[in-house]
Design an enzyme around this catalytic site. Sequence first.
Site, PDB file in Angstrom:
ATOM      1  N   ASN A  55      21.233  43.797  -1.121  1.00  0.00           N
ATOM      2  CA  ASN A  55      19.768  43.921  -0.850  1.00  0.00           C
ATOM      3  C   ASN A  55      19.770  42.731  -0.114  1.00  0.00           C
ATOM      4  O   ASN A  55      19.283  41.459  -0.697  1.00  0.00           O
ATOM      5  CB  ASN A  55      19.238  44.207  -2.234  1.00  0.00           C
ATOM      6  CG  ASN A  55      17.574  44.050  -1.957  1.00  0.00           C
ATOM      7  OD1 ASN A  55      17.116  44.333  -0.942  1.00  0.00           O
ATOM      8  ND2 ASN A  55      16.959  43.923  -2.967  1.00  0.00           N
ATOM      9  N   TRP A  56      19.266  42.975   1.170  1.00  0.00           N
ATOM     10  CA  TRP A  56      18.875  41.815   2.030  1.00  0.00           C
ATOM     11  C   TRP A  56      17.511  41.386   1.811  1.00  0.00           C
ATOM     12  O   TRP A  56      17.041  40.309   2.177  1.00  0.00           O
ATOM     13  CB  TRP A  56      19.065  41.980   3.531  1.00  0.00           C
ATOM     14  CG  TRP A  56      20.752  42.323   3.970  1.00  0.00           C
ATOM     15  CD1 TRP A  56      21.723  42.180   3.077  1.00  0.00           C
ATOM     16  CD2 TRP A  56      21.135  42.299   5.213  1.00  0.00           C
ATOM     17  NE1 TRP A  56      22.952  42.311   3.799  1.00  0.00           N
ATOM     18  CE2 TRP A  56      22.576  42.462   5.088  1.00  0.00           C
ATOM     19  CE3 TRP A  56      20.747  42.251   6.497  1.00  0.00           C
ATOM     20  CZ2 TRP A  56      23.436  42.568   6.290  1.00  0.00           C
ATOM     21  CZ3 TRP A  56      21.296  42.509   7.607  1.00  0.00           C
ATOM     22  CH2 TRP A  56      22.777  42.440   7.421  1.00  0.00           C
ATOM     23  N   LYS A  57      16.692  42.125   1.318  1.00  0.00           N
ATOM     24  CA  LYS A  57      15.409  41.766   1.313  1.00  0.00           C
ATOM     25  C   LYS A  57      14.472  41.584   2.620  1.00  0.00           C
ATOM     26  O   LYS A  57      15.188  42.288   3.305  1.00  0.00           O
ATOM     27  CB  LYS A  57      14.904  40.755   0.107  1.00  0.00           C
ATOM     28  CG  LYS A  57      15.745  41.040  -1.129  1.00  0.00           C
ATOM     29  CD  LYS A  57      15.438  39.998  -2.168  1.00  0.00           C
ATOM     30  CE  LYS A  57      16.283  40.242  -3.272  1.00  0.00           C
ATOM     31  NZ  LYS A  57      15.787  39.413  -4.770  1.00  0.00           N
TER      32      LYS A  57
ATOM     33  N   HIS B  61      12.766  48.775  -7.086  1.00  0.00           N
ATOM     34  CA  HIS B  61      13.104  47.403  -7.517  1.00  0.00           C
ATOM     35  C   HIS B  61      11.978  46.567  -8.149  1.00  0.00           C
ATOM     36  O   HIS B  61      10.904  46.803  -7.779  1.00  0.00           O
ATOM     37  CB  HIS B  61      13.404  46.715  -5.894  1.00  0.00           C
ATOM     38  CG  HIS B  61      14.148  45.411  -6.016  1.00  0.00           C
ATOM     39  ND1 HIS B  61      13.502  44.296  -6.145  1.00  0.00           N
ATOM     40  CD2 HIS B  61      15.545  45.015  -6.094  1.00  0.00           C
ATOM     41  CE1 HIS B  61      14.333  43.128  -6.291  1.00  0.00           C
ATOM     42  NE2 HIS B  61      15.431  43.566  -6.118  1.00  0.00           N
TER      43      HIS B  61
ATOM     44  N   GLU C 254      10.691  43.542  -7.369  1.00  0.00           N
ATOM     45  CA  GLU C 254       9.794  43.045  -6.462  1.00  0.00           C
ATOM     46  C   GLU C 254       8.717  43.960  -5.892  1.00  0.00           C
ATOM     47  O   GLU C 254       7.743  43.915  -5.943  1.00  0.00           O
ATOM     48  CB  GLU C 254      10.522  42.470  -5.315  1.00  0.00           C
ATOM     49  CG  GLU C 254      11.132  41.168  -5.816  1.00  0.00           C
ATOM     50  CD  GLU C 254      12.585  40.842  -4.660  1.00  0.00           C
ATOM     51  OE1 GLU C 254      12.662  41.384  -3.954  1.00  0.00           O
ATOM     52  OE2 GLU C 254      13.119  39.980  -5.512  1.00  0.00           O
TER      53      GLU C 254
ATOM     54  N   GLU D 141      18.593  45.586 -13.778  1.00  0.00           N
ATOM     55  CA  GLU D 141      18.480  44.165 -13.103  1.00  0.00           C
ATOM     56  C   GLU D 141      17.353  43.760 -13.999  1.00  0.00           C
ATOM     57  O   GLU D 141      16.138  43.883 -13.864  1.00  0.00           O
ATOM     58  CB  GLU D 141      18.064  44.501 -11.842  1.00  0.00           C
ATOM     59  CG  GLU D 141      18.843  45.119 -10.977  1.00  0.00           C
ATOM     60  CD  GLU D 141      18.463  44.364  -9.290  1.00  0.00           C
ATOM     61  OE1 GLU D 141      19.379  44.048  -8.818  1.00  0.00           O
ATOM     62  OE2 GLU D 141      17.284  44.641  -8.827  1.00  0.00           O
TER      63      GLU D 141
ATOM     64  N   GLY E  86      17.355  36.370  -8.707  1.00  0.00           N
ATOM     65  CA  GLY E  86      16.828  35.310  -7.877  1.00  0.00           C
ATOM     66  C   GLY E  86      16.637  33.990  -8.509  1.00  0.00           C
ATOM     67  O   GLY E  86      16.077  33.093  -8.156  1.00  0.00           O
TER      68      GLY E  86
ATOM     69  N   SER F 208      21.355  37.564 -10.039  1.00  0.00           N
ATOM     70  CA  SER F 208      22.143  36.345  -9.727  1.00  0.00           C
ATOM     71  C   SER F 208      23.617  36.375  -9.784  1.00  0.00           C
ATOM     72  O   SER F 208      24.087  35.715 -10.432  1.00  0.00           O
ATOM     73  CB  SER F 208      21.658  35.308 -10.636  1.00  0.00           C
ATOM     74  OG  SER F 208      20.216  34.736 -10.438  1.00  0.00           O
TER      75      SER F 208
ATOM     76  N   GLY G 157      21.395  40.152  -4.330  1.00  0.00           N
ATOM     77  CA  GLY G 157      20.455  39.816  -3.539  1.00  0.00           C
ATOM     78  C   GLY G 157      21.169  38.593  -2.415  1.00  0.00           C
ATOM     79  O   GLY G 157      21.512  38.776  -1.706  1.00  0.00           O
ATOM     80  N   GLY G 158      20.438  37.445  -2.993  1.00  0.00           N
ATOM     81  CA  GLY G 158      20.659  36.116  -2.405  1.00  0.00           C
ATOM     82  C   GLY G 158      22.313  36.146  -1.764  1.00  0.00           C
ATOM     83  O   GLY G 158      22.453  35.908  -0.617  1.00  0.00           O
TER      84      GLY G 158
HETATM   85  C1  PEP Z   1      18.045  41.873  -6.141  1.00  0.00           C
HETATM   86  O1  PEP Z   1      17.110  41.477  -5.678  1.00  0.00           O
HETATM   87  O2  PEP Z   1      18.491  42.919  -6.521  1.00  0.00           O
HETATM   88  C2  PEP Z   1      18.982  40.695  -6.772  1.00  0.00           C
HETATM   89  C3  PEP Z   1      19.841  41.146  -7.792  1.00  0.00           C
HETATM   90  O3  PEP Z   1      18.875  39.317  -6.355  1.00  0.00           O
HETATM   91  P1  PEP Z   1      19.679  38.269  -6.800  1.00  0.00           P
HETATM   92  O4  PEP Z   1      21.155  38.565  -6.614  1.00  0.00           O
HETATM   93  O5  PEP Z   1      19.201  37.199  -5.662  1.00  0.00           O
HETATM   94  O6  PEP Z   1      19.285  37.900  -7.894  1.00  0.00           O
END
Ligand code: PEP
Length: 251
Positions: free
Chosen positions: A9-11, A94, A96, A166, A172, A213, A234-235
């Site tokens: 997920n590049w956001k 998600h 966010e 999640e 994050g 994470s 994500g990151g």
């Molecule tokens: C996400 O945004 O779905 C996510 C899991 O982010 P991260 O891996 O950065 O925690």
Amino acid sequence: MRKPLIAGNWKMNKTESEGISLVRKLIQGVKSLTTVDVLICPPFTSLSQLNKLLVSSPILLGAQNISEHKSGAFTGEISADMAAEFCTHVILGHSERRAFYGETDELINLKVTAALNAGMIPVLCVGEQLEERESGGAASVIAGQLQAGLEGVHLPDPDLMVIAYEPVWAIGSGLSASAEDTGDLIGGVIRPTLSGLWGEIISQKIRILYGGSVNPGNARGFFTQSEIDGALVGGASLSADNFLGIIEQAT
Ligand code: PEP
């Protein structure tokens, strides 16, 4: 056996040219990969070009959101039919979007239906807040999100949906849930809830990912849990080395 899926997920990161350069590295890195499915979800603005770039690659393409509406006067929105011209999957629910854009389970339910009607595969995200976990309420929050988000949804084939667990506090933050707890929660809460909705066979075949994470250093622990079928990243999906490192742990 469920085939692992690693989704990125590049956001709101990467311009189109930055995205192209990242995807070129990923294409090289996954060339001969057949044992793991890989999905990337860039911003809408890159979908058309990346769709062309990925035409002979096994990497799948997804969107990060769609409108619940089919078409019409909804300025700034993108419909499922529009996204489906370029990609197969869409991330929905998600945390966010729940937190910053007020998305409720009812709205997410409409989006899930819109995605399925357009032939897209929803990656439905669920997860508890830290306070909910600390007060012992995680299981009921997650079951509630699944029941409301999937209410009335007919799923004839387990490959038409992916669930991502999640925990909100792990996204994050650099804090990840323990792999054992996550495996227990998926086996003890998520699959039984899906079984209640769609029956035992579908619930055993549908892929359920962990997200929060995940990095190349901790990914293996999650993938050794039999209930965890991959990761939503994500990151670490923004760097080819990190994302490929996670994919390698899943092979
Ligand atoms: C996400 O945004 O779905 C996510 C899991 O982010 P991260 O891996 O950065 O925690």
